[in-house]
Design a protein around this motif. Structure first.
Motif, mmCIF file in Angstrom:
data_model
loop_
_atom_site.group_PDB
_atom_site.id
_atom_site.type_symbol
_atom_site.label_atom_id
_atom_site.label_comp_id
_atom_site.label_asym_id
_atom_site.label_seq_id
_atom_site.Cartn_x
_atom_site.Cartn_y
_atom_site.Cartn_z
ATOM 1 N N ILE A 5 -0.998 1.391 0.449
ATOM 2 C CA ILE A 5 -1.721 0.790 -0.664
ATOM 3 C C ILE A 5 -3.039 1.505 -0.945
ATOM 4 C CG2 ILE A 5 -2.873 -1.330 -1.446
ATOM 5 C CD1 ILE A 5 -0.815 -2.914 0.129
ATOM 6 N N THR A 6 -3.687 1.989 0.088
ATOM 7 C CA THR A 6 -5.062 2.487 -0.040
ATOM 8 C C THR A 6 -5.248 3.597 -1.077
ATOM 9 O OG1 THR A 6 -5.678 1.800 2.190
ATOM 10 C CG2 THR A 6 -6.963 3.575 1.211
ATOM 11 N N PRO A 7 -4.473 4.710 -1.071
ATOM 12 C CA PRO A 7 -4.731 5.764 -2.060
ATOM 13 C C PRO A 7 -4.592 5.284 -3.505
ATOM 14 C CG PRO A 7 -3.358 6.595 -0.283
ATOM 15 C CD PRO A 7 -3.417 5.106 -0.114
ATOM 16 N N ALA A 8 -3.519 4.541 -3.796
ATOM 17 C CA ALA A 8 -3.319 4.051 -5.161
ATOM 18 C C ALA A 8 -4.392 3.033 -5.536
ATOM 19 C CB ALA A 8 -1.924 3.439 -5.301
ATOM 20 N N LEU A 9 -4.762 2.154 -4.594
ATOM 21 C CA LEU A 9 -5.818 1.175 -4.858
ATOM 22 C C LEU A 9 -7.143 1.877 -5.129
ATOM 23 C CD1 LEU A 9 -6.804 -1.764 -4.951
ATOM 24 C CD2 LEU A 9 -7.152 -1.642 -2.473
#
Length: 441
Positions: A391-395
């Motif tokens: 989730i982190t990169p896209a978020l």
């Protein structure tokens, strides 16, 4: 009646051979996995997700990178099930084979311009296959080493070698991409040159399979499967994990959450930020992260060694606190446009993450008993990967688009670090005094 027990023979494999062999296979898996991540940040967006808005292409490309994390817990449970019941080695061989097939196939994929919507669909499918394979890799590779009869006094250091496979895999992937992009015009690299590293990965996979097939099962697994008190392996290790070690499941997720969120924020989003927002060239961006990964490698080994002297928690806590603070300096340093300062930002961040990651392999292994240890490590580690890595990169891209600032991204990363800190600080071992543990081998 209890069956007659034949004492398992001592392993013929030296701890050095097991460590090297396990690490080689894991390096190859991380090479394949990180190769996609770097390409997703650099070139795959326009090729498979064309859009008038470059940010949209990047967002969709990074989302595809994150899709693999959804598959990783399923891979962890699947390979953990067979690894706990039938052996670590068999599960690891199949994991490497599946990863190799998926990575090679990506190098052959037609782009959106050639076959339309089928191109991103096939890319997502192969990425899911990569995630499934990697989900079963980490836990098994760790156990091949830490369950070995010669590992007792150096378990933190030996386990950290499995963690160091991640930066080595990234160094190899980023290095190969950098060389490929440097020896050809940018247009050629963007049109067909990006395929070369994916196709060359087949050679590494073949070598890795040959090495991995030569190993024996670790001693701790042999001894447990030979015990008369347990005539048959547990039927469903996943359920047995929750039944016997409920206090270990959440800590295995919470602690790993910190390393996943920090690592993928640093090497995926920050790489895309340096390339697309600040204006570093693809070669310069990769070179900065590549150098930082060398520091990451040594930090992992150093903290693993230290954990054998002072315990697992101290270096892990130092690492997670350090990164929570440094993440507020990371993006401003990159934003200067100065390669030295940006490289410093990447390097110091990964040094702190290396301190967290080094003892983690052994720390996780010590939370579970042998009959569910593969499943336990794999499940916790991969669930954390979904939340912290997938989730982190896209978020981060979404937060950047909404607020036009990196501060909310740093706040998010620091919040994840706080969760990891509290988890590590207050977690006790999951094994009771009556149960076997790793110190028996």
């Amino acid at each position: 009646m209890p069956r007659t027990v034949v004492p398992p023979p001592a392993s013929k494999d030296s701890i050095r051979k097991v460590t090297v062999a396990s690490m080689v296979g894991t390096v190859i898996e991380w090479f394949d996995f990180n190769l996609f991540g770097a390409m997703a940040a650099l070139v795959l967006g326009p090729l498979f997700f064309p859009s008038d808005n470059p940010l949209t292409s990047t967002l969709l490309s990074l989302a595809t990178f994150g899709v693999a994390f959804v598959a990783r817990p399923f891979g962890g449970v699947l390979f953990g099930h067979f690894g706990d019941k039938y052996g670590r080695k068999k599960a690891l061989v199949f994991a490497l084979l599946i990863m190799g097939v998926g990575t090679f196939a990506i190098g052959l994929l037609p782009t959106y311009a050639s076959i339309g919507i089928a191109a991103p669909v096939l890319l997502v499918t192969l990425r899911l296959l990569q995630g499934l394979a990697l989900g079963g890799e980490y836990g098994g590779a760790v156990l091949m080493v830490v369950e070995h009869e010669g590992a007792a006094k150096r378990r933190g250091l030996l386990g950290s070698w499995m963690g160091s496979a991640s930066p080595i895999g990234y160094i190899l992937a980023a290095g190969l991409i950098a060389i490929t992009s440097a020896v050809m015009p940018e247009d050629a690299f963007n049109s067909w040159g990006w395929r070369v590293p994916f196709l060359l990965s087949a050679i590494m996979v073949i070598v890795g399979l040959y090495i991995r097939m030569s190993l024996e099962e670790p001693q701790a697994f042999k001894e447990v499967t030979a015990q008369s008190e347990t005539p048959e392996p547990v039927k469903i290790p996943f359920l047995e994990m929750f039944k016997r070690y409920p206090r270990s499941v959440f800590p295995s997720i919470g602690a790993a959450l910190g390393i996943h969120a920090g690592y993928y924020l640093s090497i995926i989003f920050a790489l895309a930020y340096a390339r697309n927002d600040v204006g570093f060239s693809a070669t310069s961006s990769l070179l900065m992260v590549l150098i930082a990964s060398v520091f990451y490698f040594f930090a992992i080994l150093a903290s693993g060694h230290i954990s054998d002297k002072v315990g697992r928690k101290p270096p892990m806590l130092v690492g997670v606190v350090g990164f929570a603070i440094w993440v507020f300096a990371l993006f401003p340093l990159i934003a200067t446009g100065n390669a030295v300062l940006a490289g410093l930002g990447f390097s110091v961040g990964l040094i702190f993450l290396g301190s967290l990651y080094g003892p983690m392999s052994t720390w996780l292994a010590e939370l579970f008993g042998t009959q569910v240890r593969y499943t336990g490590i794999s499940f916790g580690y991969t669930i954390a990967a979904v939340i912290g890595g997938g989730i982190t990169p896209a978020l981060a891209v979404g937060l950047m688009d909404r607020y036009d600032s990196t501060i909310p991204i740093s706040v998010f990363a620091a919040g994840i670090s706080v969760i990891a800190f509290l988890t590590i600080l207050f977690t006790r071992r999951g094994l009771s005094h009556e149960e076997e543990d790793l110190n028996n081998v």
